[in-house]
Design a protein around this motif. Structure first.
Motif, PDB file in Angstrom:
ATOM      1  N   SER A  54       0.854  -1.182   0.000  1.00  0.00           N
ATOM      2  CA  SER A  54       0.000   0.000   0.000  1.00  0.00           C
ATOM      3  C   SER A  54       0.884   1.224   0.000  1.00  0.00           C
ATOM      4  CB  SER A  54      -0.895   0.038   1.249  1.00  0.00           C
ATOM      5  OG  SER A  54      -1.817  -1.028   1.193  1.00  0.00           O
ATOM      6  N   LYS A  55       0.402   2.267  -0.642  1.00  0.00           N
ATOM      7  CA  LYS A  55       1.146   3.519  -0.630  1.00  0.00           C
ATOM      8  C   LYS A  55       0.157   4.659  -0.534  1.00  0.00           C
ATOM      9  CE  LYS A  55       4.320   6.571  -0.960  1.00  0.00           C
ATOM     10  NZ  LYS A  55       5.224   6.791   0.188  1.00  0.00           N
ATOM     11  N   GLU A  56       0.310   5.446   0.510  1.00  0.00           N
ATOM     12  CA  GLU A  56      -0.597   6.575   0.688  1.00  0.00           C
ATOM     13  C   GLU A  56       0.167   7.871   0.561  1.00  0.00           C
ATOM     14  OE1 GLU A  56      -3.093   6.365   4.228  1.00  0.00           O
ATOM     15  OE2 GLU A  56      -3.117   4.193   3.948  1.00  0.00           O
TER      16      GLU A  56
ATOM     17  N   SER B 180      -3.460   0.098  -2.880  1.00  0.00           N
ATOM     18  CA  SER B 180      -3.956  -0.555  -1.686  1.00  0.00           C
ATOM     19  C   SER B 180      -3.849  -2.067  -1.833  1.00  0.00           C
ATOM     20  CB  SER B 180      -5.377  -0.115  -1.369  1.00  0.00           C
ATOM     21  OG  SER B 180      -6.217  -0.401  -2.444  1.00  0.00           O
TER      22      SER B 180
ATOM     23  N   THR C 158       3.817   2.334   2.234  1.00  0.00           N
ATOM     24  CA  THR C 158       3.220   2.595   3.543  1.00  0.00           C
ATOM     25  C   THR C 158       3.033   1.285   4.299  1.00  0.00           C
ATOM     26  OG1 THR C 158       1.977   4.286   2.367  1.00  0.00           O
ATOM     27  CG2 THR C 158       1.391   3.928   4.656  1.00  0.00           C
TER      28      THR C 158
ATOM     29  N   LYS D 264      -4.961   7.527  -1.634  1.00  0.00           N
ATOM     30  CA  LYS D 264      -4.413   6.184  -1.502  1.00  0.00           C
ATOM     31  C   LYS D 264      -4.057   5.709  -2.904  1.00  0.00           C
ATOM     32  CE  LYS D 264      -4.752   2.227   1.386  1.00  0.00           C
ATOM     33  NZ  LYS D 264      -5.436   1.529   2.464  1.00  0.00           N
TER      34      LYS D 264
ATOM     35  N   TYR E  86       9.944   5.337  -3.947  1.00  0.00           N
ATOM     36  CA  TYR E  86       9.026   5.522  -2.828  1.00  0.00           C
ATOM     37  C   TYR E  86       9.198   4.393  -1.825  1.00  0.00           C
ATOM     38  CZ  TYR E  86       6.248   8.640  -5.850  1.00  0.00           C
ATOM     39  OH  TYR E  86       5.812   9.638  -6.664  1.00  0.00           O
ATOM     40  N   GLU E  87       8.903   4.691  -0.571  1.00  0.00           N
ATOM     41  CA  GLU E  87       8.838   3.658   0.437  1.00  0.00           C
ATOM     42  C   GLU E  87       7.378   3.291   0.601  1.00  0.00           C
ATOM     43  OE1 GLU E  87      10.471   3.561   4.867  1.00  0.00           O
ATOM     44  OE2 GLU E  87      11.619   4.834   3.493  1.00  0.00           O
TER      45      GLU E  87
END
Lengths: 503, 314
Positions: free
Chosen positions: A12-14, A22, A58, A19, A55-56
């Motif tokens: 998931s990345k927010e 997911s 979430t 969002k 990106y890291e």
């Protein structure tokens, strides 16, 4: 089946307020080409950025060769075997291919900071040769290389980190149609060497030709992963869009009129080549050719962006077109190929963009009449179904499809007789594509004469009443509606002299 | 949506920040100097800022369009000296004023022709004009000041209407007209458009060449107008007139929030920027701070104001 080289689980990345991903799962095996598909904004790029360390995530875990990993940055990801090739090349064109491949790499630096040139050239050449680029001299500056060769250098750069996983983001976008095959050969070679390849693309035809598996994302969620043999194009579109796009191309249930709206006589494209053709009222005339064939130059000549010899006759009257203003006065409109550079002013509002070409008509004296602007802009927002909260929104925040509709709208507002469309659906997702095709078809039915220039063959074939094929500045063939298929079209465009023969 | 609204509020905040800075300067000098806060001092400041202010109007438009005009000071001097020389030939003073204005517009037209038509770099062209015109000015009048203009002419730069200087009223009217112009006319849309993306404007069938040309002619005209007012105020046309004025003008424009890379800016901002630098300079003068330190302080202010402008950034 062997162990997966890469497993992404529950990713998931927010971002603040959004969002983007997911709970996405993604598995990659060595020696497979895995296509990743989805509309713009579906989360493909975000997923690939998570994978390549930009990106890291979430939440979720990434396992590479069984080990759980967390990349802090792209370089770390590369060192551990995950490389990405972006859509736009990231090469220093004034440096040699070898320097590009091994830039900033300690293993090429000898004692006292001296660069080990011979070692670098040797290894770079080996690497380039191993992926079928033996024609490339790695000592040569990148700017002297063709697009395909530049891409080979990009791939070599990615592989120089001994990549187990190679992500290719829209690799065919920068290539002329006839070089895509060469790129496929490189991809196949890598696959056979056991590299796992993630192939991100919009282009259906390529996916079916090169991919072993396909994963579809929609709205940041994983939809399905299937072997390519088990899905049809229709099913893929359905998965991507989430609803049935019954027909991408609308039915042509009208006949263009006999009246000639535009006649071009001996229009020079360069010193030695000229073209002549006619465009009828309500006709969609497709122009197809590989880059450099002259299709783009025809648009530039007709719109007054480029000068030259030859006659342009608009609605029976000879027209002198020295600049875009002259073209506009002759009711010629041009939706240019690169909307970011030529079509929209991003920080400005939808309303301002739509009204830009016709401000004199919307003014009283020198003062802009805001009520007329408002009226005009809401008219086109509605008829083209531009999706935005209101027309004061900056076009920067619109999706590619809606931005493209703004460009089309601003030219329709000039009430043209002749509309030149160049790459009208570049960087636009499937849903918006179908809408734009419907708009184009409707306009032709209403009597607008349309010149359609596109490198997407299905588009040219699906929309045009007639297709003119160009090769090196000459019209080499004319197809009537329903006559052409992709293979014939490409063949005419690349080898005009092999009459009817196969490639 | 979020990003858009926050950017909007940031932009309107810029003007707010400038007003706060201006207010701070006014309060500070009112406390530090007993002579600062008085009608006569303020009117004196207004009287002296007119030349910078007039030139700042086209400069703001030019910088918004993504270009720059460094030759304004030399155009000012050239026009002033042309006017003076014409007067020495015995012509009516108002005809001489017209000659000065025409001379300025011709200089601007030459800038515009080279920059718009031949797509030469604005900075290079206007540096060339800056040096060349200044040289020409010395050649024309051999470096001596021209004076002895009729009384009616001094009205422009020295007369007060009530307590307000006449030239300051002219400046206010010019700013209001220009502000209206930049808010309501299509020409201003083209200026902002060119500053953001020149290609799109060209591809929309609008003559970018014409817009750019007009802007530089306008710059020449306002520089000449500033020259006329300067000669009237100082009662003398000199070869050194307007030296370095471009630095003050550009500083006022940039402190006023106009983006150095073009596309963004406003005349309201420029007006506040103008007030900031003239009051700062006046306050420092009253406190007896040396001109050299004033330069250091103004330069530092410019760096602070513009330092966070990045290409494509906020």
């Amino acid at each position: 089946m062997s162990q997966p080289v890469l497993t992404m689980e529950g990713i998931s990345k927010e971002f603040p307020g959004v969002k983007a991903l997911s709970d996405v799962n993604f598995e990659l095996y060595p020696g497979e080409v895995h296509a990743l598909m989805g509309e713009n904004g579906a989360g493909k790029s975000t997923l690939m950025k998570v994978l390549s360390g930009v990106y890291e995530p979430t939440a979720g875990t990434i396992r590479l060769k069984g080990q759980e990993v967390a990349f802090g940055n792209p370089l770390e990801a590369q060192r551990q075997g995950v490389s990405i090739i972006h859509q736009e090349f990231n090469l220093f064109t004034n440096l040699s291919a070898a320097e590009n491949i091994y830039i900033d790499r300690p293993e090429m630096v000898g004692r006292f900071g001296r660069i080990q040139w011979s070692k670098m050239y040797e290894e770079a050449q080996q690497l380039v040769d191993s992926i079928g680029g033996s024609g490339i001299d790695v000592r040569q500056e990148v700017r002297h290389l063709g697009v395909h060769s530049q891409q080979v250098v990009e791939i070599a750069k990615a592989l120089s980190f001994r990549a187990d996983v190679l992500i290719m983001d829209e690799p065919s976008a920068a290539l002329p149609e006839n070089e895509v095959k060469k790129m496929f050969d490189v991809v196949k070679r890598l696959r056979d060497q056991g590299v796992a390849i993630v192939y991100v693309s919009h282009r259906m035809k390529e996916i079916f030709e090169i991919a072993d598996k396909v994963t579809v994302l929609r709205d940041g969620a994983w939809i399905d992963t299937r072997p390519i043999g088990e899905v049809t194009e229709q099913q893929l579109i359905y998965m991507m869009v989430g609803k049935e796009v019954s027909k991408l191309y609308p039915d042509r249930d009208h006949k263009p009129g006999g009246e000639v709206m535009l006649e071009v006589q001996s229009l020079s494209l360069d010193a030695t080549h000229e073209v002549s053709f006619q465009l009828h009222k309500g006709e969609i005339l497709g122009l197809f050719g590989i880059p450099g064939s002259g299709t783009h130059t025809i648009a530039e000549r007709l719109f007054g962006l480029k000068g030259g010899a030859g006659d342009i006759i608009v609605g029976g009257m000879p027209a002198v077109i020295r600049n875009p203003g002259d073209a506009k006065a002759r009711r010629i409109a041009y939706v240019p190929p690169d909307r970011h550079r030529q079509g929209i002013i991003k920080p400005m509002s939808i309303r301002q963009n739509l009204s830009l070409p016709i401000l004199p008509r919307l003014s009283k004296g020198v003062v802009i009449d805001e009520s007329r602007v408002r009226e005009m802009s809401s008219e086109y927002m509605e008829s083209l179904r531009i999706k935005a909260p209101n027309d004061r929104q900056s076009v920067d925040y619109l999706s590619g499809g809606n931005q493209q509709k703004v460009v089309i709208g601003k030219w329709l507002a000039t009430h043209p007789d002749i509309l030149i469309l160049e790459e009208p659906t570049r960087g636009v997702d499937v849903g918006a594509k179908a809408e734009i095709y419907a708009i184009i078809n409707r306009l032709a039915q209403e009597g607008l004469s349309i010149l359609l220039i596109s490198s997407e063959m299905p588009e040219v074939i699906g929309l045009s009443d007639r297709i003119l094929v160009l090769h090196k500045g000459e019209i080499v063939h004319e197809f009537a509606h329903g006559e052409a298929d992709q293979e014939q079209l490409l063949q005419r465009a690349s080898h005009p002299l092999t009459e009817g023969g196969r490639l | 949506m979020n990003a858009w609204t926050s950017r909007l509020s940031l932009r309107s905040n810029t003007l707010l920040v400038q007003l706060i800075v201006l207010f701070f300067i006014l309060v500070l000098f009112s406390i530090l100097s007993p002579y600062f806060l008085s009608v006569s001092n303020f009117m004196n400041v207004f009287n002296q800022m007119v030349e910078i202010g007039l030139i700042a109007i086209p400069m703001t438009m030019i910088i918004i369009s993504g270009a720059m005009d460094l030759s304004v000071g030399s155009m000012l001097a050239f026009s002033a000296v042309c006017m003076g020389v014409a007067f020495e030939q015995g012509l009516n003073i108002w005809i001489c004023v017209a000659i000065g204005l025409i001379a300025g517009m011709l200089c601007g037209a030459l800038n515009g022709y080279l920059i718009a038509r031949h797509r030469m770099q604005a900075i290079v062209v206007t540096i060339g004009m800056l040096v060349m015109l200044r040289g020409l000015v010395y050649v024309i009048n051999e470096g001596r000041p021209i004076s002895g203009f009729p009384d009616g002419f001094y009205f422009l730069g020295q007369q007060y209407i009530g307590v307000v200087p006449f030239n300051a009223i002219v400046l206010m009217i010019m700013f209001l007209l220009a502000h209206f112009f930049m808010k309501k006319t299509r020409f201003s849309t083209y200026i902002y458009g060119i500053g953001n993306n020149e290609e799109v404007v060209r591809y929309s069938g609008i003559s970018v060449v014409r817009v750019r040309f007009i802007l530089f002619v306008l710059s020449g005209f306002f520089s000449a107008l500033a020259g006329v007012f300067l000669v009237s105020r100082l009662a003398s046309a000199e070869a050194t007139s307007g030296t370095n004025i471009e630095l003050d003008v550009i500083t006022a424009t940039l402190i006023g929030g106009t983006h150095i890379f073009g596309g963004r800016g406003s005349l309201a901002g420029t007006f506040v920027g103008l007030l900031i630098i003239v009051f700062l300079r006046n306050g420092l003068n009253l406190m007896g701070v040396s001109v050299l330190y004033q330069a250091v302080i103004l330069g530092a202010l410019l760096l602070l104001a513009v330092g966070n402008q990045k290409f494509n950034g906020a």
